[in-house]
Structures are given as C-alpha cells and as structure tokens.
Design a protein around this motif. Sequence first.
Motif, mmCIF file in Angstrom:
data_model
loop_
_atom_site.group_PDB
_atom_site.id
_atom_site.type_symbol
_atom_site.label_atom_id
_atom_site.label_comp_id
_atom_site.label_asym_id
_atom_site.label_seq_id
_atom_site.Cartn_x
_atom_site.Cartn_y
_atom_site.Cartn_z
ATOM 1 N N LEU A 131 1.059 -1.297 0.095
ATOM 2 C CA LEU A 131 0.327 0.208 -0.128
ATOM 3 C C LEU A 131 0.985 1.129 0.268
ATOM 4 N N GLU A 132 1.854 0.904 0.746
ATOM 5 C CA GLU A 132 3.455 2.560 0.870
ATOM 6 C C GLU A 132 4.812 1.636 0.145
ATOM 7 N N TYR A 133 5.183 3.044 -0.562
ATOM 8 C CA TYR A 133 6.852 3.361 -0.749
ATOM 9 C C TYR A 133 6.890 4.265 -1.210
ATOM 10 N N TRP A 134 8.234 4.253 0.085
ATOM 11 C CA TRP A 134 9.044 5.234 -0.476
ATOM 12 C C TRP A 134 10.339 5.194 -1.485
ATOM 13 N N VAL A 135 10.599 6.371 -1.435
ATOM 14 C CA VAL A 135 12.599 6.038 -1.700
ATOM 15 C C VAL A 135 12.598 7.577 -1.332
ATOM 16 N N VAL A 136 14.571 7.326 -0.785
ATOM 17 C CA VAL A 136 14.851 7.985 -0.989
ATOM 18 C C VAL A 136 15.731 8.837 -1.741
ATOM 19 N N ASN A 137 15.373 9.730 -2.197
ATOM 20 C CA ASN A 137 16.496 9.883 -3.494
ATOM 21 C C ASN A 137 18.003 10.978 -2.623
ATOM 22 N N LEU A 138 18.115 9.850 -3.295
ATOM 23 C CA LEU A 138 19.564 10.451 -2.353
ATOM 24 C C LEU A 138 21.034 11.860 -3.217
ATOM 25 N N ARG A 139 20.458 11.643 -4.309
ATOM 26 C CA ARG A 139 21.166 13.097 -5.014
ATOM 27 C C ARG A 139 20.848 14.613 -4.749
ATOM 28 N N LYS A 140 19.186 14.422 -3.878
ATOM 29 C CA LYS A 140 18.523 15.630 -4.238
ATOM 30 C C LYS A 140 17.217 15.838 -2.873
ATOM 31 N N LEU A 141 18.194 14.512 -2.249
ATOM 32 C CA LEU A 141 18.046 14.553 -0.485
ATOM 33 C C LEU A 141 16.560 14.819 0.047
ATOM 34 N N ASN A 142 15.664 13.970 -1.205
ATOM 35 C CA ASN A 142 14.518 14.233 -0.905
ATOM 36 C C ASN A 142 13.519 13.080 -0.473
ATOM 37 N N LEU A 143 12.334 12.737 0.153
ATOM 38 C CA LEU A 143 11.228 11.564 -0.188
ATOM 39 C C LEU A 143 10.561 11.601 -1.131
ATOM 40 N N VAL A 144 9.852 10.934 -1.737
ATOM 41 C CA VAL A 144 9.455 10.380 -2.312
ATOM 42 C C VAL A 144 8.291 8.902 -2.223
ATOM 43 N N VAL A 145 7.074 9.808 -1.962
ATOM 44 C CA VAL A 145 6.158 8.596 -1.361
ATOM 45 C C VAL A 145 5.346 8.534 -2.815
ATOM 46 N N PHE A 146 4.822 7.056 -2.358
ATOM 47 C CA PHE A 146 4.291 6.403 -3.483
ATOM 48 C C PHE A 146 3.018 5.868 -2.377
ATOM 49 N N ARG A 147 1.820 6.307 -3.139
ATOM 50 C CA ARG A 147 0.277 5.218 -2.606
ATOM 51 C C ARG A 147 -1.057 5.480 -3.448
ATOM 52 N N ASP A 148 -1.665 5.096 -2.498
ATOM 53 C CA ASP A 148 -3.344 4.581 -3.287
ATOM 54 C C ASP A 148 -2.895 3.869 -4.597
ATOM 55 N N ILE A 149 -2.690 3.207 -5.625
ATOM 56 C CA ILE A 149 -3.101 1.551 -6.203
ATOM 57 C C ILE A 149 -4.009 1.690 -6.655
ATOM 58 N N LEU A 150 -4.161 1.767 -8.404
ATOM 59 C CA LEU A 150 -4.814 2.436 -9.189
ATOM 60 C C LEU A 150 -4.580 1.407 -10.473
ATOM 61 N N ASP A 151 -5.138 0.060 -11.061
ATOM 62 C CA ASP A 151 -5.075 -0.454 -11.749
ATOM 63 C C ASP A 151 -3.398 -1.173 -12.033
ATOM 64 N N GLY A 152 -3.037 -1.787 -10.522
ATOM 65 C CA GLY A 152 -1.399 -2.798 -10.456
ATOM 66 C C GLY A 152 -0.637 -1.181 -10.831
ATOM 67 N N GLU A 153 -0.737 0.125 -10.236
ATOM 68 C CA GLU A 153 0.059 1.499 -10.585
ATOM 69 C C GLU A 153 0.002 2.719 -8.717
ATOM 70 N N TYR A 154 0.708 3.117 -8.951
ATOM 71 C CA TYR A 154 0.583 3.618 -7.252
ATOM 72 C C TYR A 154 -0.387 5.350 -8.197
ATOM 73 N N ALA A 155 -1.385 5.456 -8.022
ATOM 74 C CA ALA A 155 -2.385 6.830 -8.602
ATOM 75 C C ALA A 155 -1.589 8.019 -8.245
#
Length: 183
Positions: A131-155
């Motif tokens: 249901l939830e996937y986080w990616v820490v971008n070490l290049r830009k020092l930010n956190l990308v948060v993926f949520r809300d699955i719709l048709d097999g992808e995060y919306a």
Amino acid sequence: MTVTIAKWTIDDYHRMIQAGILSDRKVELLQGEIIEMSPEGEPHAYCSHEASEYLTNLLGDLATIRQAKPITLPNASEPEPDISVVQRLGREYLLHHPYPENIFWVIEYANSSLEKDLEIKSKIYAEAGILEYWVVNLRKLNLVVFRDILDGEYATKQTLITGTIQPLAFPDISVAVDQIINK
C-alpha cells in the motif's frame, strides 16, 4: 529472430540460493529476472541504518523493521528493500520472508539505482499490493512517497523535503522526514 528471456520462479531462485549458485553475487529477483544490485555507498549505508534505528524506536512493538532482507511477492519477485516495515510475526519468518499482507510499507535508498527504484520497483510493489512505498533520493535529499494503488500502479506520488508524514498503516504516528532522509 526473436529473443526469449528465460524467467525464473521464486522456487527456482530459492533452489539457486540453496545450491550456492548465487552465493558470491548481490542479486534480487524482479519479475522473474535475476538483477544485480548496486553496491551500497557510504551515504546509502549510513542513511538507511539511521532511519532503521529511528523507525525501530518510533514504532516500538507496532512493527518489525527489517534492513536489506528479502520480501516475497506474487509477481515472481523477491526484492531486498533497504527497509521493510512488517508485522511482528516472530518465528514465522523462519518459514517464509514477509508476504505483501505482512508488509506495512517499504523504503528504498537510491543514488545509482534511482531510476530502477522510481520506475521498475514502484510498479512491482504496487502490482503486489504493497500500500505504501517510499524512495529516498540521495541525489536531491528528498523523500518520494507512493500511495493509492489504481490498476496495479501507484496513483499518488508526493515529494517531501521536510515536515512529517503519517504512514497509512499507522495514521496516529508522525514520521519526521528529516529522520528518514538524514539531512
């Protein structure tokens, strides 16, 4: 001429591991393909370890924090996320790695693997129902948060650089973004 790629099942992959075929290689199974994992640089190792310690203290008995351990997904994938926040099932994990229904969320730290983590792994995790996937971008020092699955992808994809976030599994818990990206 058509090229056909041989796909591996999770059972095939486990047999290769047990036979020692992959013992000297850092790999993971993604959609039936055995993929080499990028080496961990110092920022990656430091940040993921510190975030793991923070989440362990923050969540206490609510979850187990697994660092760089496999999870088993039904789409012929057995990735090794940098951090998996999973149910506390204790000795059950002697019999199997966490399945999607055992996983609250996963976190990947990415520098050289950024495109793979943002594109390929986000699809794999969404397709598996995480249901939830986080990616820490070490290049830009930010956190990308993926949520809300719709048709097999995060919306939903949200990028954070500071503040707090409430994980879907624990809406009463505030996670400090700075503690996850270790600014």
